[in-house]
Design an enzyme around this catalytic site. Structure first.
Site, short mmCIF file in Angstrom:
data_model
loop_
_atom_site.label_atom_id
_atom_site.label_comp_id
_atom_site.label_asym_id
_atom_site.label_seq_id
_atom_site.Cartn_x
_atom_site.Cartn_y
_atom_site.Cartn_z
N GLY A 84 0.80 -1.22 0.00
CA GLY A 84 0.00 0.00 0.00
C GLY A 84 0.83 1.26 0.00
N GLY A 126 -3.47 11.67 0.80
CA GLY A 126 -4.91 11.78 1.03
C GLY A 126 -5.33 10.80 2.10
N HIS A 127 -6.60 10.91 2.48
CA HIS A 127 -7.20 9.98 3.42
C HIS A 127 -8.58 9.61 2.92
CE1 HIS A 127 -4.24 9.55 6.55
NE2 HIS A 127 -4.07 10.87 6.63
N ASN A 130 -11.06 12.06 1.52
CA ASN A 130 -10.69 12.67 0.26
C ASN A 130 -11.00 11.73 -0.91
OD1 ASN A 130 -7.86 13.34 2.18
ND2 ASN A 130 -9.38 14.91 1.75
N TYR A 131 -10.71 10.45 -0.72
CA TYR A 131 -10.90 9.49 -1.81
C TYR A 131 -12.37 9.35 -2.19
CZ TYR A 131 -6.29 8.31 0.04
OH TYR A 131 -5.01 8.36 0.53
N ASP A 156 -11.48 3.48 2.75
CA ASP A 156 -10.41 2.58 3.19
C ASP A 156 -10.84 1.11 3.17
OD1 ASP A 156 -8.76 4.71 3.60
OD2 ASP A 156 -8.74 4.58 5.78
#
Length: 375
Positions: A84, A126-127, A130-131, A156
């Site tokens: 990742g 990003g987190h 944001n995605y 996530d």
């Protein structure tokens, strides 16, 4: 050998945070042999590190050429890998997919990032929030006045970890049929967009409005929302179908003729206020007595302390306690090859010799790797 439907599957996981470990947990819970490459250094396992459960840890110093060669040797034995890092990091380490697939043509090389391996945002940080922001998902979730992040569930874990697990297993099936491995570019933004498929269908059909809490499934409808009870606790109501809606009115004692306008958006605000007033007249426990296990489509809204004690979860053993930490049990369930938690979160480097030996390293190989400072 792990117990579960993935017993015999060998997965190499490069340690990360959030969705990477969660994907590794899912595969391990179903019996895969997941060996995690951790950074060399001190580290103690915490029983509360739930998503790290069930693996074996090998600690390598990836700045050392001997450690890079060890990773490549492990890739030769693996069915799949999980990494990742940002795009380009594995290539700079000498562990990119071209090198890996040259060593093991059947390898499924799973790459999970927020934005994917290419595109204008690919190299940006990003987190989760944001995605999912660029997919339409975040805009659709929240209150009247603002979007609200839905924990890390949509980006996530839903759009990332679950899609990577799905992609890895599809890739392994293909590799076993064709002998050819491949790269899985798993972007959380792609996965979150995929999760929105039904809602894009609604939009195309003209039955989805862009204003939050104005639609059937976003809290706009009075019969699909959450309501506060007399004791300050909350319940969920999802009485969409006519027969379930009729039962809701029966159970709440509502006879107001305006409620016959179930699907009229113009009536929803008024009906929501009236239903909220009715629900506020009883405690959560009282509503459970009235509606539990009926076709109202009802459930109490529980916090993380209450959820493991709910009778349905207790009956299904949905939660387990490991070393004093309450956590979800493996899912889904298999009738013939049930999964199980394969072990506690590992201490960094706890399985250096054991895992390397089982994955094809000789005693001399391990000794040389140690002498070179790689392990």
């Amino acid at each position: 050998m792990g117990k579960g439907p993935l017993s015999g599957l060998k997965v190499l996981e490069f340690a990360g945070i959030g969705p990477g470990p969660f994907c590794g947990m899912l595969l391990s819970d179903l019996g895969a042999d997941v060996v995690r490459i951790d950074r060399k250094g001190p580290g103690r396992a915490s029983p509360a590190d739930v998503t790290s459960r069930g693996r074996r840890s090998v600690a390598l110093d990836l700045k050392q050429p001997a450690a890079i060669e060890a990773c490549l040797k492990l890739m030769e034995e693996a069915d799949a890998i999980i990494e990742g890092f940002r795009p380009g990091v594995m290539e700079r380490l000498g562990l990119g997919p071209d090198v890996a697939l040259a060593r093991n043509p059947r390898l499924v090389f799973g790459r999970m990032t927020g934005w994917g391996q290419f595109g204008p945002y690919a190299k940006a940080a990003g987190h989760d929030m944001n995605y999912i922001a660029i997919t339409g998902a975040l805009h659709a979730i929240g209150t009247d006045d603002k979007p609200v992040p839905p924990l890390n569930l949509v980006g996530d874990f839903g759009g990332g970890a679950l899609y990577l697990a799905f992609g890895l297993l599809a890739g392994v099936i293909s590799a076993r049929q064709t002998g050819q491995g491949q790269v899985i570019d798993c972007a959380m933004s792609d996965g979150a967009a995929s999760l929105m498929a039904m809602f894009y269908g609604f939009k195309g059909a003209g039955i989805w409005q862009e204003t939050r809490r104005s639609n059937l499934l976003d809290g706009g409808a009075h019969f699909y929302d959450t309501y506060q009870c007399a004791d300050g606790k909350w319940i969920s109501i999802g009485s969409i179908e006519p027969q379930f809606y009729a039962l809701l009115l029966e159970k709440t004692g509502i006879t107001d003729p305006e409620f016959s306008n179930q699907m009229s958006r113009d009536h929803w605000p008024s009906l929501k206020a009236k239903l909220a007033k009715a629900i506020l007249g009883k405690t959560q426990a009282e509503w459970c007595e009235i509606m539990d296990a009926t076709d109202v489509c009802f459930a109490p809204i529980l916090d993380l302390d209450e959820a493991p004690r709910h009778p349905h979860n207790v009956a299904r053993q949905t939660f387990v306690t490991v070393e004093g930490v309450v956590q979800p049990a493996p899912a889904p369930r298999f009738s013939a090859t049930p999964g199980e938690i394969q072990g506690p979160p590992p201490k960094i480097g706890a399985h250096n010799a054991e895992a390397l030996s089982e994955w094809g390293f000789s005693a001399a190989d391990i000794e040389a790797l140690t002498a070179a400072g790689g392990i």
